[in-house]
Design a protein around this motif. Structure first.
Motif, short mmCIF file in Angstrom:
data_model
loop_
_atom_site.label_atom_id
_atom_site.label_comp_id
_atom_site.label_asym_id
_atom_site.label_seq_id
_atom_site.Cartn_x
_atom_site.Cartn_y
_atom_site.Cartn_z
N GLN A 131 79.85 43.83 36.63
CA GLN A 131 80.27 42.52 37.41
C GLN A 131 80.23 41.46 36.37
OE1 GLN A 131 78.02 39.47 37.83
NE2 GLN A 131 76.09 40.15 37.99
N TYR A 132 81.33 40.50 36.80
CA TYR A 132 81.46 39.33 35.70
C TYR A 132 81.50 38.07 36.64
CZ TYR A 132 83.56 37.30 31.50
OH TYR A 132 83.62 36.62 30.28
N MET A 133 80.63 37.80 37.32
CA MET A 133 80.12 36.47 37.99
C MET A 133 79.30 35.39 37.31
SD MET A 133 82.33 36.93 40.49
CE MET A 133 81.79 35.71 41.76
N ARG A 134 78.73 35.77 36.40
CA ARG A 134 78.06 35.01 35.54
C ARG A 134 76.62 34.74 36.32
NH1 ARG A 134 82.72 31.08 33.57
NH2 ARG A 134 84.09 32.69 33.53
N THR A 135 76.12 35.38 36.84
CA THR A 135 74.62 35.31 37.66
C THR A 135 74.01 36.51 37.48
OG1 THR A 135 73.81 34.66 39.74
CG2 THR A 135 75.55 35.98 39.79
N ASP A 136 72.68 36.31 37.21
CA ASP A 136 71.64 37.62 36.76
C ASP A 136 71.73 38.32 38.04
OD1 ASP A 136 71.16 36.51 34.41
OD2 ASP A 136 69.51 35.70 34.69
N GLN A 137 71.57 38.09 39.04
CA GLN A 137 71.50 38.82 40.15
C GLN A 137 72.56 38.69 41.28
OE1 GLN A 137 69.41 41.37 39.00
NE2 GLN A 137 68.55 41.40 41.13
N LEU A 138 73.49 39.29 41.38
CA LEU A 138 74.62 39.03 42.26
C LEU A 138 73.98 39.69 43.73
CD1 LEU A 138 77.42 37.79 42.58
CD2 LEU A 138 78.40 40.11 41.97
N LYS A 139 73.71 38.81 44.55
CA LYS A 139 73.10 39.45 45.88
C LYS A 139 74.18 39.55 46.87
CE LYS A 139 68.82 36.52 45.60
NZ LYS A 139 68.16 35.32 45.94
N GLY A 140 74.01 40.72 47.52
CA GLY A 140 74.95 40.84 49.01
C GLY A 140 75.84 42.17 48.39
N ILE A 141 75.88 42.59 47.40
CA ILE A 141 76.60 43.79 46.79
C ILE A 141 75.65 44.93 47.18
CG2 ILE A 141 78.10 45.01 45.31
CD1 ILE A 141 79.11 42.52 45.99
N GLU A 142 76.05 45.88 48.19
CA GLU A 142 75.41 47.03 48.60
C GLU A 142 75.59 48.22 47.68
OE1 GLU A 142 75.22 47.38 52.84
OE2 GLU A 142 74.52 45.32 53.04
N SER A 143 76.94 48.54 47.63
CA SER A 143 77.31 49.63 46.91
C SER A 143 78.99 49.50 46.29
CB SER A 143 77.32 50.84 47.79
OG SER A 143 78.14 50.82 48.77
N LEU A 144 79.02 50.28 45.51
CA LEU A 144 80.55 50.29 45.25
C LEU A 144 81.14 51.84 45.20
CD1 LEU A 144 80.64 48.41 41.67
CD2 LEU A 144 81.45 47.62 43.63
N GLY A 145 82.38 51.82 45.64
CA GLY A 145 82.98 53.33 45.50
C GLY A 145 84.15 53.52 44.93
N LEU A 146 84.50 54.63 44.49
CA LEU A 146 85.95 54.85 43.81
C LEU A 146 86.51 55.89 44.65
CD1 LEU A 146 87.32 54.01 41.27
CD2 LEU A 146 86.65 55.89 40.36
N LYS A 147 87.81 55.81 44.77
CA LYS A 147 88.49 56.77 45.69
C LYS A 147 89.94 56.97 44.93
CE LYS A 147 88.97 57.11 50.30
NZ LYS A 147 89.36 56.90 51.60
N ILE A 148 90.02 58.16 44.58
CA ILE A 148 91.40 58.52 43.81
C ILE A 148 92.20 59.30 44.84
CG2 ILE A 148 92.46 59.42 41.75
CD1 ILE A 148 89.78 58.96 40.44
N LEU A 149 93.48 58.94 45.03
CA LEU A 149 94.49 59.72 46.03
C LEU A 149 95.82 60.03 45.07
CD1 LEU A 149 94.29 56.98 48.78
CD2 LEU A 149 93.17 58.93 48.50
N LYS A 150 96.25 61.05 45.68
CA LYS A 150 97.76 61.66 44.96
C LYS A 150 98.61 60.74 45.49
CE LYS A 150 96.73 66.50 46.09
NZ LYS A 150 97.58 67.56 47.00
N ASN A 151 99.54 60.23 44.45
CA ASN A 151 100.65 59.40 44.94
C ASN A 151 101.65 60.22 45.55
OD1 ASN A 151 100.36 56.78 43.52
ND2 ASN A 151 100.97 57.37 41.41
N SER A 152 102.14 59.32 46.61
CA SER A 152 102.97 59.91 47.20
C SER A 152 104.44 59.21 47.01
CB SER A 152 102.66 59.71 48.84
OG SER A 152 102.41 58.56 49.20
#
Length: 153
Positions: A131-152
């Protein structure tokens, strides 16, 4: 007996309809404390080369998040853990005029998907995010996910 067989066939059809053949990879990483520390790196290891794909980032957040958007930097790493690409991106989480949360959700938790434009023609084996929000603890972010899909095409 015929009822059991038809039930099994129906369940099998519903299961196969739920499978997403365009999904190559999907994984989520939760934040232990419900916040994203400035020094925390979220890493996703991609199990196989994905040269022709579309990459989506999912951010699960709640009403404790204090900002309108999220700045983060991603780093694409090769199999030797060398950085082959990095980029700072901005992801809007709340509408700038109304203040309403963007994405889908219920209650006070929402998930926003955004496309990551990966410029590298090289195949990466992991992606790291900070994270690049310049705060030590970024409250409220519960999780991150990554999804990779085939290009159609």
């Amino acid at each position: 007996m015929a009822f059991k067989i038809s039930g099994i066939v129906l369940a099998s059809i519903l299961f196969l309809m739920g499978c997403d053949s365009s999904r190559l990879y999907e994984e989520y990483r939760g934040m232990d404390s419900g916040s994203w520390n400035l020094t925390d790196t979220v890493t996703f290891v991609v199990p196989k080369p994905l040269p022709d794909s579309k990459t989506l980032l999912a951010i699960k957040y709640n009403n404790e998040y204090e900002f309108r958007n999220l700045y983060l930097t991603y780093f694409l790493k090769d199999s030797l853990n060398q950085t082959i690409e990095s980029q700072l991106i901005e992801i809007p989480l709340f509408d700038s005029k109304s203040g309403k949360p963007l994405g889908k959700g219920y209650g006070n938790t929402f998930t926003k998907f955004d496309t990551i434009s990966i410029n590298s023609s090289e195949v990466f084996s992991s992606i790291q995010m900070v994270q690049y929000m310049r705060t030590d603890q970024l409250k409220g972010i519960e999780s991150l996910g990554l999804k990779i899909l085939k290009n159609s095409y």
